[in-house]
Design a protein around this motif. Sequence first.
Motif, PDB file in Angstrom:
ATOM      1  N   PRO A 124       0.794  -1.237   0.000  1.00  0.00           N
ATOM      2  CA  PRO A 124       0.000   0.000   0.000  1.00  0.00           C
ATOM      3  C   PRO A 124       0.821   1.279   0.000  1.00  0.00           C
ATOM      4  CG  PRO A 124      -0.942  -1.578   1.535  1.00  0.00           C
ATOM      5  CD  PRO A 124       0.378  -2.139   1.103  1.00  0.00           C
ATOM      6  N   LEU A 125       2.054   1.213   0.479  1.00  0.00           N
ATOM      7  CA  LEU A 125       2.889   2.408   0.476  1.00  0.00           C
ATOM      8  C   LEU A 125       3.132   2.903  -0.943  1.00  0.00           C
ATOM      9  CD1 LEU A 125       5.510   1.451   3.203  1.00  0.00           C
ATOM     10  CD2 LEU A 125       3.425   2.794   3.473  1.00  0.00           C
ATOM     11  N   GLN A 128       5.645  11.608  -5.015  1.00  0.00           N
ATOM     12  CA  GLN A 128       4.577  11.062  -4.195  1.00  0.00           C
ATOM     13  C   GLN A 128       4.954   9.689  -3.646  1.00  0.00           C
ATOM     14  OE1 GLN A 128       0.623  11.387  -5.994  1.00  0.00           O
ATOM     15  NE2 GLN A 128       1.447  13.002  -7.291  1.00  0.00           N
ATOM     16  N   LEU A 129       5.582   8.864  -4.481  1.00  0.00           N
ATOM     17  CA  LEU A 129       6.030   7.553  -4.016  1.00  0.00           C
ATOM     18  C   LEU A 129       7.041   7.714  -2.882  1.00  0.00           C
ATOM     19  CD1 LEU A 129       6.472   5.727  -7.445  1.00  0.00           C
ATOM     20  CD2 LEU A 129       4.819   5.139  -5.679  1.00  0.00           C
ATOM     21  N   LYS A 130       7.915   8.703  -3.015  1.00  0.00           N
ATOM     22  CA  LYS A 130       8.937   8.932  -1.999  1.00  0.00           C
ATOM     23  C   LYS A 130       8.299   9.368  -0.687  1.00  0.00           C
ATOM     24  CE  LYS A 130      13.347  11.373  -1.431  1.00  0.00           C
ATOM     25  NZ  LYS A 130      14.285  12.339  -2.051  1.00  0.00           N
ATOM     26  N   VAL A 131       7.347  10.312  -0.770  1.00  0.00           N
ATOM     27  CA  VAL A 131       6.658  10.782   0.425  1.00  0.00           C
ATOM     28  C   VAL A 131       5.883   9.653   1.082  1.00  0.00           C
ATOM     29  CG1 VAL A 131       4.790  12.277   1.235  1.00  0.00           C
ATOM     30  CG2 VAL A 131       6.530  13.183  -0.318  1.00  0.00           C
ATOM     31  N   THR A 132       5.195   8.883   0.251  1.00  0.00           N
ATOM     32  CA  THR A 132       4.350   7.806   0.752  1.00  0.00           C
ATOM     33  C   THR A 132       5.153   6.768   1.507  1.00  0.00           C
ATOM     34  OG1 THR A 132       2.850   8.093  -1.113  1.00  0.00           O
ATOM     35  CG2 THR A 132       2.688   6.028   0.069  1.00  0.00           C
ATOM     36  N   ALA A 133       6.321   6.415   1.008  1.00  0.00           N
ATOM     37  CA  ALA A 133       7.109   5.346   1.602  1.00  0.00           C
ATOM     38  C   ALA A 133       7.901   5.808   2.824  1.00  0.00           C
ATOM     39  CB  ALA A 133       8.061   4.767   0.557  1.00  0.00           C
ATOM     40  N   ILE A 134       8.365   7.057   2.812  1.00  0.00           N
ATOM     41  CA  ILE A 134       9.291   7.510   3.846  1.00  0.00           C
ATOM     42  C   ILE A 134       8.579   8.135   5.038  1.00  0.00           C
ATOM     43  CG2 ILE A 134      11.144   9.142   4.350  1.00  0.00           C
ATOM     44  CD1 ILE A 134      12.202   8.681   1.557  1.00  0.00           C
ATOM     45  N   ALA A 186      -0.849   5.136   7.923  1.00  0.00           N
ATOM     46  CA  ALA A 186      -0.028   4.151   7.230  1.00  0.00           C
ATOM     47  C   ALA A 186       1.026   3.561   8.163  1.00  0.00           C
ATOM     48  CB  ALA A 186       0.654   4.788   6.017  1.00  0.00           C
ATOM     49  N   ALA A 187       1.545   4.390   9.084  1.00  0.00           N
ATOM     50  CA  ALA A 187       2.564   3.915  10.025  1.00  0.00           C
ATOM     51  C   ALA A 187       2.003   2.849  10.944  1.00  0.00           C
ATOM     52  CB  ALA A 187       3.102   5.092  10.843  1.00  0.00           C
ATOM     53  N   GLN A 188       0.850   3.129  11.574  1.00  0.00           N
ATOM     54  CA  GLN A 188       0.293   2.127  12.483  1.00  0.00           C
ATOM     55  C   GLN A 188      -0.250   0.933  11.710  1.00  0.00           C
ATOM     56  OE1 GLN A 188      -3.029   1.235  13.117  1.00  0.00           O
ATOM     57  NE2 GLN A 188      -4.162   2.697  11.879  1.00  0.00           N
ATOM     58  N   GLY A 189      -0.724   1.155  10.486  1.00  0.00           N
ATOM     59  CA  GLY A 189      -1.168   0.027   9.670  1.00  0.00           C
ATOM     60  C   GLY A 189      -0.020  -0.897   9.290  1.00  0.00           C
ATOM     61  N   PHE A 190       1.139  -0.302   9.038  1.00  0.00           N
ATOM     62  CA  PHE A 190       2.322  -1.092   8.713  1.00  0.00           C
ATOM     63  C   PHE A 190       2.703  -1.991   9.888  1.00  0.00           C
ATOM     64  CE2 PHE A 190       6.974  -1.519   8.846  1.00  0.00           C
ATOM     65  CZ  PHE A 190       7.221  -2.098   7.602  1.00  0.00           C
ATOM     66  N   VAL A 191       2.703  -1.444  11.103  1.00  0.00           N
ATOM     67  CA  VAL A 191       3.057  -2.234  12.283  1.00  0.00           C
ATOM     68  C   VAL A 191       2.028  -3.334  12.513  1.00  0.00           C
ATOM     69  CG1 VAL A 191       3.395  -2.153  14.776  1.00  0.00           C
ATOM     70  CG2 VAL A 191       4.313  -0.327  13.344  1.00  0.00           C
ATOM     71  N   ARG A 192       0.738  -2.997  12.385  1.00  0.00           N
ATOM     72  CA  ARG A 192      -0.311  -3.996  12.616  1.00  0.00           C
ATOM     73  C   ARG A 192      -0.179  -5.183  11.681  1.00  0.00           C
ATOM     74  NH1 ARG A 192      -4.878  -3.097  11.112  1.00  0.00           N
ATOM     75  NH2 ARG A 192      -4.661  -1.068  10.124  1.00  0.00           N
TER      76      ARG A 192
END
Length: 517
Positions: free
Chosen positions: A114-115, A288-294, A449-455
């Motif tokens: 999703p990132l 946008q890809l850079k912002v989304t991932a980082i 996105a951060a908490q979704g990544f951890v979950r």
Amino acid sequence: MADIEKLAGPADELPSNAPTLDPSPTSSKHIEDDVPSDVVIVDWERNDPEHPFNWPRARKYRMVLLACFITALTALNSTGMAILTTWGTEWFNTSRVHFLVGLTLYNCASSIAPLLLAPLSEHFGRNDIYQISSIMLAPLKGVTDSSNMLLFLPQIFTKNLSGFLATRWIQGMVASVGISMVGGTIADVFEARDRGQVMNLFALIVFIGQSLGGVTMGWIGESLGYQWCWGCQTIWAAGSCVINAFFLRETRANTLLTRRARRLTKETGIKHVASSDLERKQQSLLRQLKVTAIRPLKFLVTEPIVSSLSLWIGLAWGSLFLSGPSTMLVFAQYGFSPGEKGSIGACIAVGGLIGYLTAFHQERLYRRAAAKSETGRAPPEARLYWAAVGGLLFPAGMMAFAWTGRPNIPWPVPAAMLCISYLGIYCMYLGVFNYIADAYETYSSSAQAAQGFVRNMNSGIFPLFTLQMYERLGYPQASSLVAALAFAFAVAPFLIIRYGARLRARSPVTSQLVGNL
């Protein structure tokens, strides 16, 4: 597993409380100066009937429910792996842990993809991504979303574990569409003031989908065999393809505006350009890809609120997936058949249904806090009252399950304790999303996105050590360990309710948001 979030991407650049129907800031004079005089800039008019916010309510719910059906199938596919170990280990002649790597790969891929998918949906629209054929850096136009269906076929027939695991990884990437984008679809068609209960409905469907994984796969595997577990999912995915092709339509306003501009160009012979396209030219897809991932990963490290809530909900979500294999072990003590063991997954739906009802009381508490505020807006911490209660119900239910799940105690007792635990997780799940949306406003997509990544990472990793932990520590002791950790982390929402305003004031991100209190 499945997320409510509207993931990071270009949406992070605009305030969440911006008047969407007003002319875009990017269509102002400084951009118009760069547009040739013979080009007409197209923008939404107030109360424009073609804008998704102004669609009939029935149409809005149809779009949301169709997207939620994709999510339910995704959740079912994930949680069904626990009961499939009953037959999968023999099918591949492998160990339980090696077979469950298929769940790990699926969920981990779902947390990473999703990132990259988020900015694609902002650029090309939701529908093309929903109906994508395979995960690429650009959608394949005009191709139905058959990839998820087709990826079931090798899982039906292969006896090669490596091939099966590779397929699960790819399928996790494809299925992440159903996890990451539905929150965005809801935000596309419902304004913020109308979004709360729709998000609550989506969360309920997530939990129902997760419960159906064990229930359906248990009875299908017992009655028809291992291959039909995947075969039935293939049929359901095929049905989803047909339904989506006929009824699912684009919901993203910018994409619809671009289509209007193209239509007007064709009809009039005069070049029309959507105002959103002018903005998009200023922000490249690569950026946008850079912002989304980082940015989400940066928030995990630098934002104490995001870090603490991510660890808290991540432990609960990982435990939900850990409970799949663990309930198989516990209820096997009662002599349950595979179908009966899988049916314990219905406890997830029961907890979700009760949690759905508690959300109405949470909304009442939030409105009461807003009424007491001088500004007429409640602080974000008012979103966490039931989440804090859920943070206690989750470990309490898990601890009670630990010591009641034994043959000399009737099985409905530990099942009821599981329902309480899942109720707690539901309240935590919904509360965290609503709190982050309020607290981070402009940057809520990245924080979500951060908490979704951890979950999702935890949901893939936790099941791998279930068997060893329960066999080495003992069934009651293993569940008690999880409960003890959850009790320790349960302090997080209470601290945020008490000190959240100070933390937000010190944060370089939230302190600059005008809407925060």
